[in-house]
Design an enzyme around this catalytic site. Sequence first.
Site, PDB file in Angstrom:
ATOM      1  N   ASP A 119       0.801  -1.211   0.000  1.00  0.00           N
ATOM      2  CA  ASP A 119       0.000   0.000   0.000  1.00  0.00           C
ATOM      3  C   ASP A 119       0.843   1.274   0.000  1.00  0.00           C
ATOM      4  O   ASP A 119       1.448   1.607   1.019  1.00  0.00           O
ATOM      5  CB  ASP A 119      -0.908  -0.031   1.239  1.00  0.00           C
ATOM      6  CG  ASP A 119      -1.841   1.164   1.291  1.00  0.00           C
ATOM      7  OD1 ASP A 119      -2.043   1.796   0.244  1.00  0.00           O
ATOM      8  OD2 ASP A 119      -2.352   1.450   2.379  1.00  0.00           O
ATOM      9  N   ASP A 144      -1.567   5.962  -6.176  1.00  0.00           N
ATOM     10  CA  ASP A 144      -1.847   5.027  -5.088  1.00  0.00           C
ATOM     11  C   ASP A 144      -2.001   3.609  -5.616  1.00  0.00           C
ATOM     12  O   ASP A 144      -2.743   3.366  -6.559  1.00  0.00           O
ATOM     13  CB  ASP A 144      -3.140   5.473  -4.376  1.00  0.00           C
ATOM     14  CG  ASP A 144      -3.463   4.619  -3.167  1.00  0.00           C
ATOM     15  OD1 ASP A 144      -2.536   4.023  -2.592  1.00  0.00           O
ATOM     16  OD2 ASP A 144      -4.646   4.543  -2.800  1.00  0.00           O
TER      17      ASP A 144
END
Length: 449
Positions: free
Chosen positions: A99, A325
Amino acid sequence: MVSSLPPIFLALLIFFCLQQKPCNAHKYLKLPLHHKNPFTTPPQTLTSDTQRLFTLSSSFQTQKTLKTPVISGASTGSGQYFVDFNIGTPPQKLLLIADTGSDLIWVKCSPCRNCSRHPPGTAFLARHSKTFSPFHCYNRACRLVPPPPKPNPCNLTKLHSTCRYEYSYADTSKTSGFFSREIATLNASSGREMKLKNLAFGCGFHVSGPSVTGSSFNGAHGVMGLGRGPISFSSQVGKRFGNKFSYCLMDYTISPPPTSYLIIGEAHEPNSKKPMKFTPLHTNPLSPTFYYVGIESVSVNGVSLPIDPSVWTIDGDGNGGTVIDSGTTLTFLAEPGYRQILAEFKRLVRLPRMVGPDASFELCVNVSDVANPRLPRLVVRFLGGAIFEPPPRNYFIDAADGVKCLALLPVNSPSGFSVIGNLMQQGFLFEFDRDESRLGFTRIGCAVS
Ligand SMILES: *[C@@H]1O[C@H](CO)[C@@H](O)[C@H](O)[C@H]1NC(C)=O
Ligand SMILES: *[C@@H]1O[C@H](CO)[C@@H](O)[C@H](O)[C@H]1NC(C)=O
Ligand SMILES: *[C@@H]1O[C@H](CO)[C@@H](O)[C@H](O)[C@H]1NC(C)=O
Ligand SMILES: *[C@@H]1O[C@H](CO)[C@@H](O)[C@H](O)[C@H]1NC(C)=O
């Protein structure tokens, strides 16, 4: 604020090799990324993305008000790429979400002594590791994690005054436990395993709530934060490898799905002259976790749209901006930019329009009779002139049989921020060069790893 705290504990990170060759034979770490959930429907994807963005932006809001020098971006389980993570002595194998939108590395932990209820591979069994060591609450490392609402008083003379942390998520999910250090075992480029001592991570003895348990977590045991903050995996490990990491996300709808990799370090040979394009990475002091990029302009079928550039930038209050992201699937654009792009796509698309499976997708087309549907082409020009030309499959998803929908969604402007999600990134090698503060990308070299 983060930079004013010397992360002294990071200097203690020690690598050692299992064999005799010098450690510098390891140029990079190469970790396979698994895509766990290929059968998620677009509405499910949208739900998990929306939950994630809500979480990311609320942790951001919290940070703005608390002004604490801690990590932001507590992650939900919507990130769909996972890495194997071997931790402890002897190593215990766990699965973590990779992440870039959060910093903390954390794993589900069990304090069990006789772990029949927690067989190996379901949580990190702390007592089964000879090297598990929580930080003392007095350790400076402890200031880098958010404390529980009622922290125990830190008693310097008490040996077992451990560093406790608590992450609260927007949807009341929580993970709390001991901020600790351990030995991680990783595969290096040489094909051999190497050990990484003193890796700081959150040992989550309490994990509760929908976003970190159950199906939305997809069987993961925690999160590998790759954000910009000092406690992320990339910050702790990256220094040893040129402070760079890269990944190349393969199209997981291909059957069988090709393997994607997360590479910590310099993945290219220095003289290979990969034609990588670069754009500066920006920081937002109010949201120090995220990797921000700057959008100069957006065009559809070669026509640059008259979008006010301020739509894409971070304003004086730290709002707005554009984040890249790995944990968000779809792409979210600030409302005024989104409206203009959508209008242009609607104007140019030559296929029969239809209502998609989720009303949030505002442009869906019926392609059931078309072998190779011609779809308008999106091109993004990043600051510095780097041109990003994703193929249409990166922004049109197969929403149902014979139905493609434009996978762009609006976010409120100026309070929200734009997010370039992982679907948009597929088929490109992205390199996060933290020392040079730039993002590189290329389509070449993504398939061969
Ligand atoms: C641990 O579990 C095993 C198997 O369930 C059992 O035989 C053993 O007595 C337990 N040991 C302790 C110390 O509880
Ligand atoms: C700190 O711990 C020591 C040893 O356990 C104890 O004697 C002392 O009272 C503690 N101090 C506080 C402030 O709790
Ligand atoms: C390293 O790679 C080998 C072969 O792919 C695999 O069997 C092993 O589990 C990996 N080790 C770690 C620590 O990931
Ligand atoms: C898509 O178009 C075909 C014919 O071109 C039609 O038979 C089909 O019903 C359409 N699908 C939908 C969901 O409207």
